[in-house]
Each structure stands twice: as structure tokens, then as C-alpha cells.
Design an enzyme around this catalytic site. Structure first.
Site, PDB file in Angstrom:
ATOM      1  CB  CYS A  40     -17.965 -10.761 -16.441  1.00 44.21           C
ATOM      2  SG  CYS A  40     -16.903 -10.789 -17.875  1.00 44.21           S
TER       3      CYS A  40
ATOM      4  CB  CYS B 275     -13.907  -8.404 -18.129  1.00 44.15           C
ATOM      5  SG  CYS B 275     -15.042  -8.567 -19.479  1.00 44.15           S
TER       6      CYS B 275
ATOM      7  CD  GLU C  95     -15.454  -4.773 -18.279  1.00 46.99           C
ATOM      8  OE1 GLU C  95     -15.928  -4.502 -17.259  1.00 46.99           O
ATOM      9  OE2 GLU C  95     -15.981  -5.218 -19.449  1.00 46.99           O
TER      10      GLU C  95
ATOM     11  CG  HIS D 269     -18.148  -8.857 -21.730  1.00 46.98           C
ATOM     12  ND1 HIS D 269     -18.070  -9.089 -20.720  1.00 46.98           N
ATOM     13  CD2 HIS D 269     -19.048  -9.180 -22.599  1.00 46.98           C
ATOM     14  CE1 HIS D 269     -19.183 -10.143 -20.776  1.00 46.98           C
ATOM     15  NE2 HIS D 269     -19.475 -10.565 -21.969  1.00 46.98           N
TER      16      HIS D 269
END
Length: 159
Positions: free
Chosen positions: A85, A88, A57, A55
Site C-alpha cells: 500500500c 508500506c 511489510e 502491515h
């Protein structure tokens, strides 16, 4: 002054996410990690070319940690186009990032078809007794436009 810098760094995250719409390496998500006024890392979602943990991040956290040669990112801020999320947010907590600034929320990503766990950052912060400061809804309209552009694409994949 802080708000001017927040706008600058969030727009860098948005620009990174738009680049990813063209590359199609993952979804329309971008992140930027800053310490003081210095950008340490930019990241966009790369799950389609890497793995499920790539992701925006996480990509940015890995790059900032590599640059600083430490997992400890205390004193940094992460700017994310969408609310991190749970995976993350956990990584942000473990990396000791001091502040999260995000645009759209998890519910917005769910609405356009992403497979998100609907656990908000504020709830995770409370349950985990995290010290990270959270600034939600920052440049929300610009971040929503990013999601709208993604949703309008015909040839895309959700994960």
C-alpha cells in the site's frame, strides 16, 4: 538462479500469510526481507492485534532493522504477497530497500473488500523519484489463491 531464489522467498511470504489466516491477527498478507540469500525477517499483517500500521511489510521492516541495528536496508529485497500500500511503499523507500517483488496488486485487495488506497507502486515510484526496483505479479496465481481463501472465510474483519 535469481528466479529460483525469488520463488523460494515469495513462497515463504505466502506461507507466512497462510499462518495469519489461522491466527486472524489481520488480513491475508505476508512479507519476507532478504539480503543476499539470507532471510532477515518474515512478517504478516497484525493490525487486529497491534495498530493500523502493522502491515506485513512494516512488521518485516521493523524486524530487519532491529536485527541489523539500522534503518538502512540497502541491498535488500522485500517479497510481499500483495502490492504494498502507499504507507508500506513509502516505508520501503525510506528504508532504502532495493527491490520489491509482489504477487497480487492493490486492485485485487480492493475487490475482496479491503480499504486500500488505489495508488500503484509504479506511480508512487515515479512521483517520488524512488530508486526501488519493482517486480510485479510474481507467483500471482498462488497469491490470488491466498486472497480467495481469505474471501471464503465467514468470520473475518476488514480494516
Amino acid at each position: 538462479m535469481r528466479e529460483v531464489l525469488d520463488v523460494k522467498f515469495m513462497r515463504m511470504s505466502i506461507k507466512e500469510a497462510y499462518k495469519n489466516i489461522k491466527k486472524m491477527e489481520g488480513g491475508p498478507f505476508g512479507a519476507c526481507i532478504v539480503k543476499g540469500n539470507k532471510v532477515l525477517a518474515l512478517g504478516h499483517n497484525k493490525v487486529l492485534v497491534s495498530d493500523a500500521t502493522a502491515h506485513a511489510e512494516i512488521v518485516a521492516i521493523r524486524e530487519a532493522s532491529r536485527k541489523l541495528k539500522t534503518f538502512d536496508l540497502s541491498g535488500t529485497t522485500i517479497y510481499s504477497t500483495t502490492e504494498p500500500c502507499p504507507m508500506c511503499f513509502s516505508a520501503i523507500h525510506w528504508a532504502r530497500i532495493s527491490r520489491v517483488v509482489y504477487g497480487t496488486n492493490i486492485a485485487d485487495a480492493l475487490k475482496i473488500g479491503f480499504n486500500e488506497l488505489g495508488i500503484a507502486n509504479n506511480k508512487m515510484k515515479k512521483l517520488g523519484k524512488s530508486k526501488v526496483k519493482i517486480t510485479p505479479g510474481f507467483l500471482r496465481k498462488e497469491c490470488l489463491e491466498l486472497l480467495r481463501e481469505w474471501a471464503s472465510l465467514e468470520d473475518k474483519r476488514f480494516y
